[in-house]
Design an enzyme around this catalytic site. Structure first.
Site, PDB file in Angstrom:
ATOM      1  N   CYS A   8       0.835  -1.204   0.000  1.00  0.00           N
ATOM      2  CA  CYS A   8       0.000   0.000   0.000  1.00  0.00           C
ATOM      3  C   CYS A   8       0.862   1.243   0.000  1.00  0.00           C
ATOM      4  CB  CYS A   8      -0.867   0.033   1.249  1.00  0.00           C
ATOM      5  SG  CYS A   8      -1.864  -1.437   1.448  1.00  0.00           S
ATOM      6  N   GLY A  36      -0.550   0.382  -5.154  1.00  0.00           N
ATOM      7  CA  GLY A  36      -1.839  -0.279  -4.930  1.00  0.00           C
ATOM      8  C   GLY A  36      -2.913   0.300  -5.824  1.00  0.00           C
ATOM      9  N   ASN A 111       0.394   0.841   5.935  1.00  0.00           N
ATOM     10  CA  ASN A 111       1.093   0.005   4.955  1.00  0.00           C
ATOM     11  C   ASN A 111       1.873  -1.055   5.727  1.00  0.00           C
ATOM     12  OD1 ASN A 111       3.961   0.550   2.739  1.00  0.00           O
ATOM     13  ND2 ASN A 111       2.543  -1.140   2.833  1.00  0.00           N
ATOM     14  N   GLY A 112       1.614  -2.324   5.403  1.00  0.00           N
ATOM     15  CA  GLY A 112       2.324  -3.422   6.061  1.00  0.00           C
ATOM     16  C   GLY A 112       1.364  -4.468   6.584  1.00  0.00           C
ATOM     17  N   TYR A 255      11.800  -3.862  -6.710  1.00  0.00           N
ATOM     18  CA  TYR A 255      10.561  -3.844  -7.486  1.00  0.00           C
ATOM     19  C   TYR A 255       9.537  -2.778  -7.071  1.00  0.00           C
ATOM     20  CZ  TYR A 255       5.907  -5.169  -9.014  1.00  0.00           C
ATOM     21  OH  TYR A 255       4.653  -5.127  -9.529  1.00  0.00           O
TER      22      TYR A 255
HETATM   23  P1  AMP Z   1       5.587 -14.213 -12.793  1.00  0.00           P
HETATM   24  O1  AMP Z   1       5.007 -14.078 -14.148  1.00  0.00           O
HETATM   25  O2  AMP Z   1       4.624 -14.840 -11.829  1.00  0.00           O
HETATM   26  O3  AMP Z   1       6.915 -14.907 -12.782  1.00  0.00           O
HETATM   27  O4  AMP Z   1       5.822 -12.752 -12.231  1.00  0.00           O
HETATM   28  C1  AMP Z   1       6.975 -12.027 -12.545  1.00  0.00           C
HETATM   29  C2  AMP Z   1       6.644 -10.587 -12.725  1.00  0.00           C
HETATM   30  O5  AMP Z   1       5.922 -10.107 -11.596  1.00  0.00           O
HETATM   31  C3  AMP Z   1       7.887  -9.722 -12.852  1.00  0.00           C
HETATM   32  O6  AMP Z   1       7.786  -8.994 -14.061  1.00  0.00           O
HETATM   33  C4  AMP Z   1       7.868  -8.793 -11.658  1.00  0.00           C
HETATM   34  O7  AMP Z   1       8.176  -7.463 -12.038  1.00  0.00           O
HETATM   35  C5  AMP Z   1       6.474  -8.879 -11.123  1.00  0.00           C
HETATM   36  N1  AMP Z   1       6.401  -8.948  -9.653  1.00  0.00           N
HETATM   37  C6  AMP Z   1       7.263  -9.468  -8.795  1.00  0.00           C
HETATM   38  N2  AMP Z   1       6.838  -9.368  -7.520  1.00  0.00           N
HETATM   39  C7  AMP Z   1       5.655  -8.757  -7.567  1.00  0.00           C
HETATM   40  C8  AMP Z   1       4.683  -8.346  -6.595  1.00  0.00           C
HETATM   41  N3  AMP Z   1       4.853  -8.569  -5.293  1.00  0.00           N
HETATM   42  N4  AMP Z   1       3.579  -7.733  -7.051  1.00  0.00           N
HETATM   43  C9  AMP Z   1       3.384  -7.525  -8.347  1.00  0.00           C
HETATM   44  N5  AMP Z   1       4.229  -7.898  -9.321  1.00  0.00           N
HETATM   45  C10 AMP Z   1       5.368  -8.494  -8.941  1.00  0.00           C
END
Ligand code: AMP
Length: 458
Positions: A8, A36, A111-112, A255
């Site tokens: 968040c 979010g 947030n958390g 990220y």
């Molecule tokens: P996947 O397709 O499941 O391997 O997801 C990988 C993608 O999800 C990467 O492009 C990351 O940038 C993104 N990603 C990684 N962690 C998160 C997160 N907690 N929330 C949203 N996107 C994420």
């Protein structure tokens, strides 16, 4: 690219006279939208009364001109953007929450995730408490209000209540007279504050939101610190500081955060470029072009390119307009969405050996699809480089990847993953090096790396 329930964003503004705080908060939340996209809300304080609007949807959808006008001016406001956090993605759980109690009103944005939420809820329910939501935030508010009855001030109540909380909480709290910033003693999630040229204080999850409203970053709220903005000035309460090992989520740099944010004096963009440069040292490869997965893989791709000397190019374009309201295709939903969200710039990759950089592989869905698309466009080789170590463990502090079953690296070795996603080679950032991305000098600087290392700070 894939959307997990993220975390968040919180925002607050305080001044001694009325101004358009609803508009300022709207602008701040717009800058935090990446944290979010499920729900958002603003609570404005005018003449000690609260005016609120909270709903499901993006900031731009929920806050129309007339909604902003109806919230009106005030001397303080608090805002929130959310992807569900702990508890389900419902209107009831949307924040900020407003509590009416014996000594007045209280608005709360969080947030958390609390790691002891279940026990706290059980204890309170057994003593007669009734909750309206399933969120940790309501527990936090309830406990603060209980403490308020035996405290002489709201900040004393907050400081006392912190002794009950375990886990991650960056909070913005508003009482009829005060705006309060709170960060848990580990400092899991970021929180900073700054000042506008006209003397208003602004609190935000990330500095990019301060920039958006013309505030200058003063500093991070320290882990364990409570900062009170009130007519008496600014009061810093450090009772819970130094209580725990600082453990900022390293994934903020990798990220979550926006590349133009500064966290703990480290520019997120620089941290990502450093991760890319380290990757190039750890996993060199003969190639013709480096490309990044938009948005969060771009900075690391630039770092990889600088370090390796391999030319950087834009190989993937993201459709910026696909949001929450996008109507998803029915069959093989996930794969089709990736194709609609990202497209290959064929000219940049055709006939070339490509290094494809992303910040993480979670399930592997995105990578597998992208590699197929690059090959279709004529790439002769695709070497995947990931600017984080393998994602092996769930997170309990607010990133909401809370089951190992989802994680491809938990089930497969690196060569197996390369085979599954169809890469010519695959290299992850070394676990021992991940700390260096945010602070070059100290390998023991305070970060939470639990999702990679399994070392949970609590
Ligand atoms: P996947 O397709 O499941 O391997 O997801 C990988 C993608 O999800 C990467 O492009 C990351 O940038 C993104 N990603 C990684 N962690 C998160 C997160 N907690 N929330 C949203 N996107 C994420």
């Amino acid at each position: 690219m894939r959307q997990y329930n993220e975390e968040c964003g919180v925002f607050g503004v305080y001044g001694n006279s009325d101004t358009d705080v609803s508009l300022i908060t709207y602008h701040g939340l717009y800058a935090l939208q990446h944290r979010g996209q499920e729900s958002c809300g603003i609570v404005v304080c005018r003449d000690r009364s609260f005016y609120m609007h909270v709903d499901m949807g993006l900031v731009g959808e929920v806050f129309t001109k007339s909604v902003i006008a109806s919230l009106g001016v005030g001397n303080m406001a608090v805002g929130h953007v959310c992807y569900g956090a702990n508890g389900s993605n419902t209107r009831q759980n949307a924040q900020p929450l407003v509590f009416k109690h014996l000594k007045g009103n209280l608005a709360l944005a969080h947030n958390g995730n609390l790691t002891n939420a279940k026990e706290l809820r059980q204890r309170l329910e057994l003593s007669g408490a009734v909750f309206h939501t399933t969120s940790d935030t309501e527990l936090i508010g309830y406990i603060i209000i209980q403490e308020r009855l035996r405290s002489t001030s709201i900040e004393e109540a907050v400081t006392r209540a912190m002794a009950s909380f375990e886990g991650a909480y960056s909070l913005v709290i508003m009482s009829p007279q005060k705006l309060i910033a709170v960060r848990d003693p580990h400092g899991f999630r970021p929180l900073c504050f700054g000042k506008t040229p006209d003397g208003r204080y602004v609190i935000a999850s990330e500095s990019c939101a301060l920039d958006a409203v013309g505030a200058r970053l003063e500093r991070e709220v320290d882990p364990g610190e409570v900062i009170v903005f009130s007519p008496e000035g600014v009061n810093y309460i450090r009772t819970h500081c130094s209580e725990a090992q600082p453990s900022l989520c390293i994934f903020e740099y990798i990220y979550f955060a926006r590349p133009d944010s500064v966290i703990d004096k480290v520019h997120v963009h620089e941290a990502r470029k450093k991760a890319g440069a380290l990757l190039a040292i750890e996993h060199p490869v003969q190639a013709d072009v480096v490309i990044g997965v938009p948005d969060s893989g771009i900075d690391a791709a630039i770092g990889y390119s600088h370090q390796s000397g391999i030319r950087y190019d834009i190989g993937l374009i993201k459709n910026k307009y696909i949001g929450r309201s996008f109507i998803v295709p029915q069959q093989s939903e996930r794969e089709s969405i990736i194709k609609l969200k990202l497209n290959v710039v064929a000219d940049a990759v055709a006939g070339k050996r490509v290094v494809l950089v992303d910040d993480s592989i979670v399930r592997g869905t995105t990578m597998k699809q992208l590699i197929g698309m690059l090959r279709e466009a004529g790439a002769t080789e695709v070497h995947v480089r990931v600017s984080a170590p393998p994602f092996l463990n769930p997170c309990f502090y607010g990133t909401d990847i809370d089951s190992r079953r989802e994680l491809i690296a938990y089930h497969a070795t690196v060569p197996e993953i390369a085979q599954i996603i169809g890469a010519d080679s695959l290299g992850y950032l070394e676990l021992n090096h991940v700390r260096y991305i945010a602070r070059g000098n100290s390998p023991t600087a305070g970060y939470c790396t639990a999702c990679f290392s399994g070392n949970y700070p609590t």
